[in-house]
Design an enzyme around this catalytic site. Sequence first.
Site, PDB file in Angstrom:
ATOM      1  N   LYS A  30     -43.561 -59.362 -62.684  1.00 26.84           N
ATOM      2  CA  LYS A  30     -43.089 -59.205 -64.063  1.00 26.84           C
ATOM      3  C   LYS A  30     -43.461 -57.821 -64.611  1.00 26.84           C
ATOM      4  CE  LYS A  30     -41.133 -63.285 -64.527  1.00 26.84           C
ATOM      5  NZ  LYS A  30     -39.668 -63.437 -64.658  1.00 26.84           N
ATOM      6  N   ASN A  32     -32.753 -64.081 -66.022  1.00 27.35           N
ATOM      7  CA  ASN A  32     -33.705 -65.150 -66.351  1.00 27.35           C
ATOM      8  C   ASN A  32     -34.261 -65.850 -65.109  1.00 27.35           C
ATOM      9  OD1 ASN A  32     -34.749 -67.545 -68.131  1.00 27.35           O
ATOM     10  ND2 ASN A  32     -33.370 -68.481 -66.622  1.00 27.35           N
ATOM     11  N   TYR A  79     -46.882 -63.176 -59.213  1.00 36.29           N
ATOM     12  CA  TYR A  79     -46.026 -63.372 -60.392  1.00 36.29           C
ATOM     13  C   TYR A  79     -46.236 -62.249 -61.402  1.00 36.29           C
ATOM     14  CZ  TYR A  79     -43.968 -65.718 -64.462  1.00 36.29           C
ATOM     15  OH  TYR A  79     -43.207 -66.038 -65.559  1.00 36.29           O
ATOM     16  N   ASP A 100     -27.675 -67.175 -55.461  1.00 36.24           N
ATOM     17  CA  ASP A 100     -29.065 -66.934 -55.084  1.00 36.24           C
ATOM     18  C   ASP A 100     -29.316 -65.454 -55.339  1.00 36.24           C
ATOM     19  OD1 ASP A 100     -31.476 -66.403 -53.877  1.00 36.24           O
ATOM     20  OD2 ASP A 100     -31.138 -67.806 -52.231  1.00 36.24           O
ATOM     21  N   VAL A 101     -30.153 -65.157 -56.328  1.00 35.71           N
ATOM     22  CA  VAL A 101     -30.335 -63.751 -56.721  1.00 35.71           C
ATOM     23  C   VAL A 101     -31.014 -62.915 -55.637  1.00 35.71           C
ATOM     24  CG1 VAL A 101     -30.390 -64.260 -59.195  1.00 35.71           C
ATOM     25  CG2 VAL A 101     -32.551 -64.090 -57.934  1.00 35.71           C
TER      26      VAL A 101
HETATM   27  N1  LIG Z   1     -41.869 -71.471 -68.786  1.00 31.61           N
HETATM   28  C1  LIG Z   1     -42.706 -70.532 -69.180  1.00 31.61           C
HETATM   29  O1  LIG Z   1     -43.749 -70.823 -69.795  1.00 31.61           O
HETATM   30  C2  LIG Z   1     -42.412 -69.083 -68.929  1.00 31.61           C
HETATM   31  C3  LIG Z   1     -43.291 -68.145 -69.474  1.00 31.61           C
HETATM   32  C4  LIG Z   1     -43.037 -66.798 -69.275  1.00 31.61           C
HETATM   33  C5  LIG Z   1     -41.907 -66.417 -68.567  1.00 31.61           C
HETATM   34  N2  LIG Z   1     -41.061 -67.346 -68.044  1.00 31.61           N
HETATM   35  C6  LIG Z   1     -39.889 -66.876 -67.293  1.00 31.61           C
HETATM   36  O2  LIG Z   1     -38.727 -67.479 -67.800  1.00 31.61           O
HETATM   37  C7  LIG Z   1     -37.729 -67.550 -66.766  1.00 31.61           C
HETATM   38  C8  LIG Z   1     -37.164 -68.962 -66.716  1.00 31.61           C
HETATM   39  O3  LIG Z   1     -38.202 -69.828 -66.350  1.00 31.61           O
HETATM   40  P1  LIG Z   1     -38.245 -71.380 -66.719  1.00 31.61           P
HETATM   41  O4  LIG Z   1     -39.558 -71.634 -67.285  1.00 31.61           O
HETATM   42  O5  LIG Z   1     -37.024 -71.778 -67.459  1.00 31.61           O
HETATM   43  O6  LIG Z   1     -38.255 -71.983 -65.236  1.00 31.61           O
HETATM   44  P2  LIG Z   1     -37.398 -73.078 -64.485  1.00 31.61           P
HETATM   45  O7  LIG Z   1     -37.054 -74.202 -65.369  1.00 31.61           O
HETATM   46  O8  LIG Z   1     -38.130 -73.318 -63.223  1.00 31.61           O
HETATM   47  O9  LIG Z   1     -36.037 -72.302 -64.171  1.00 31.61           O
HETATM   48  C9  LIG Z   1     -35.987 -71.279 -63.241  1.00 31.61           C
HETATM   49  C10 LIG Z   1     -34.534 -70.986 -62.967  1.00 31.61           C
HETATM   50  O10 LIG Z   1     -34.467 -69.912 -62.019  1.00 31.61           O
HETATM   51  C11 LIG Z   1     -33.543 -70.273 -61.014  1.00 31.61           C
HETATM   52  N3  LIG Z   1     -33.879 -69.600 -59.772  1.00 31.61           N
HETATM   53  C12 LIG Z   1     -35.081 -69.537 -59.150  1.00 31.61           C
HETATM   54  N4  LIG Z   1     -34.976 -68.828 -58.023  1.00 31.61           N
HETATM   55  C13 LIG Z   1     -33.691 -68.416 -57.931  1.00 31.61           C
HETATM   56  C14 LIG Z   1     -32.958 -67.646 -57.008  1.00 31.61           C
HETATM   57  N5  LIG Z   1     -33.511 -67.152 -55.891  1.00 31.61           N
HETATM   58  N6  LIG Z   1     -31.651 -67.428 -57.242  1.00 31.61           N
HETATM   59  C15 LIG Z   1     -31.067 -67.928 -58.337  1.00 31.61           C
HETATM   60  N7  LIG Z   1     -31.693 -68.672 -59.262  1.00 31.61           N
HETATM   61  C16 LIG Z   1     -32.988 -68.916 -59.048  1.00 31.61           C
HETATM   62  C17 LIG Z   1     -33.617 -71.775 -60.909  1.00 31.61           C
HETATM   63  O11 LIG Z   1     -32.398 -72.257 -60.360  1.00 31.61           O
HETATM   64  P3  LIG Z   1     -32.386 -73.532 -59.351  1.00 31.61           P
HETATM   65  O12 LIG Z   1     -33.006 -74.647 -60.092  1.00 31.61           O
HETATM   66  O13 LIG Z   1     -30.958 -73.768 -59.062  1.00 31.61           O
HETATM   67  O14 LIG Z   1     -33.171 -73.092 -58.169  1.00 31.61           O
HETATM   68  C18 LIG Z   1     -33.782 -72.167 -62.366  1.00 31.61           C
HETATM   69  O15 LIG Z   1     -32.531 -72.250 -63.001  1.00 31.61           O
HETATM   70  C19 LIG Z   1     -38.427 -67.112 -65.481  1.00 31.61           C
HETATM   71  O16 LIG Z   1     -38.092 -65.774 -65.196  1.00 31.61           O
HETATM   72  C20 LIG Z   1     -39.902 -67.233 -65.826  1.00 31.61           C
HETATM   73  O17 LIG Z   1     -40.705 -66.361 -65.075  1.00 31.61           O
HETATM   74  C21 LIG Z   1     -41.293 -68.669 -68.206  1.00 31.61           C
END
Ligand SMILES: NC(=O)c1ccc[n+]([C@@H]2O[C@H](COP(=O)([O-])OP(=O)(O)OC[C@H]3O[C@@H](n4cnc5c(N)ncnc54)[C@H](OP(=O)(O)O)[C@@H]3O)[C@@H](O)[C@H]2O)c1
Length: 240
Positions: free
Chosen positions: A166, A92, A162, A65-66
């Site tokens: 960022k 990430n 959010y 848990d980060v």
């Molecule tokens: N998807 C998009 O369109 C998009 C666009 C711009 C930026 N991003 C960025 O890309 C990154 C990945 O996002 P994603 O879209 O792949 O989302 P996602 O599928 O919801 O994955 C998020 C990941 O973060 C982990 N996480 C969340 N809170 C945490 C915590 N407190 N400690 C440890 N792990 C934690 C989750 O782990 P658990 O499942 O185990 O909780 C999951 O593996 C994020 O930083 C997001 O802001 C995404």
Amino acid sequence: MANSNTAVKVALVTGGNGGIGFAIAKQLAEQGIRVIITGRDVEKLKHAVNELKQQELNVEGVLLDVTSEQQCQNLIDDIDVNYGCLDILINNAGIAIDQWQSGLTIAKDVVEQTMTTNVYGPLSLMQAALPIMKRQKYGRIVNISSELASFNTMEMGMTLAYRMSKAALNSMTKILALELADYPNIKINAAAPGWVKTALGGEDAPLSPEQGADTPVWLATLDADGPNGGFFRERNPYPW
Ligand SMILES: NC(=O)c1ccc[n+]([C@@H]2O[C@H](COP(=O)([O-])OP(=O)(O)OC[C@H]3O[C@@H](n4cnc5c(N)ncnc54)[C@H](OP(=O)(O)O)[C@@H]3O)[C@@H](O)[C@H]2O)c1
């Protein structure tokens, strides 16, 4: 010491149990890098590790848990003890729990939770990892940011927590990169992955996680003459 340019590189990808993080981990492992993925959800983590191992990729999973500074430090210490190096850190893991909500009424605890995960988590991990990278005189850190962090996109409101988080992640990227000027082969950059189909991005997103992973993986594997302290989308500089 098993580090830098010749030995097998070691990468840590937070939130590597799904979404963009999983795709980043897979692409790094396909390049022969040993990848440690983390997540909070143990079943999701096991499933992700099994899927990558079935493809004979060199991965392991660790619960993290980060938001816990102690857990972040312990994990980095364990990596140092077990592998004697840490070459790549991908911050990430992230949450977006105020999507399209108004900043006029946003609850402070939503802002706090978002900052704790998206900003203080990466800061804890960078502060723990950088002594190893300084010792190695080698390191690549990629902070997964968002287009929504850019002041160029701020003409539209909403999603304050959010976007603020960022933008703060981008600030840390630039500041820490500048403070490491004496270590030119440590590079810290931020990446906007685009709008990606994940749990966070939703079903309507046009990009696949594999496409979203492209710029982060490029930044994680930059040569010594690659950029430092920048913000990139589709491998090109993106306005702060
Ligand atoms: N998807 C998009 O369109 C998009 C666009 C711009 C930026 N991003 C960025 O890309 C990154 C990945 O996002 P994603 O879209 O792949 O989302 P996602 O599928 O919801 O994955 C998020 C990941 O973060 C982990 N996480 C969340 N809170 C945490 C915590 N407190 N400690 C440890 N792990 C934690 C989750 O782990 P658990 O499942 O185990 O909780 C999951 O593996 C994020 O930083 C997001 O802001 C995404």
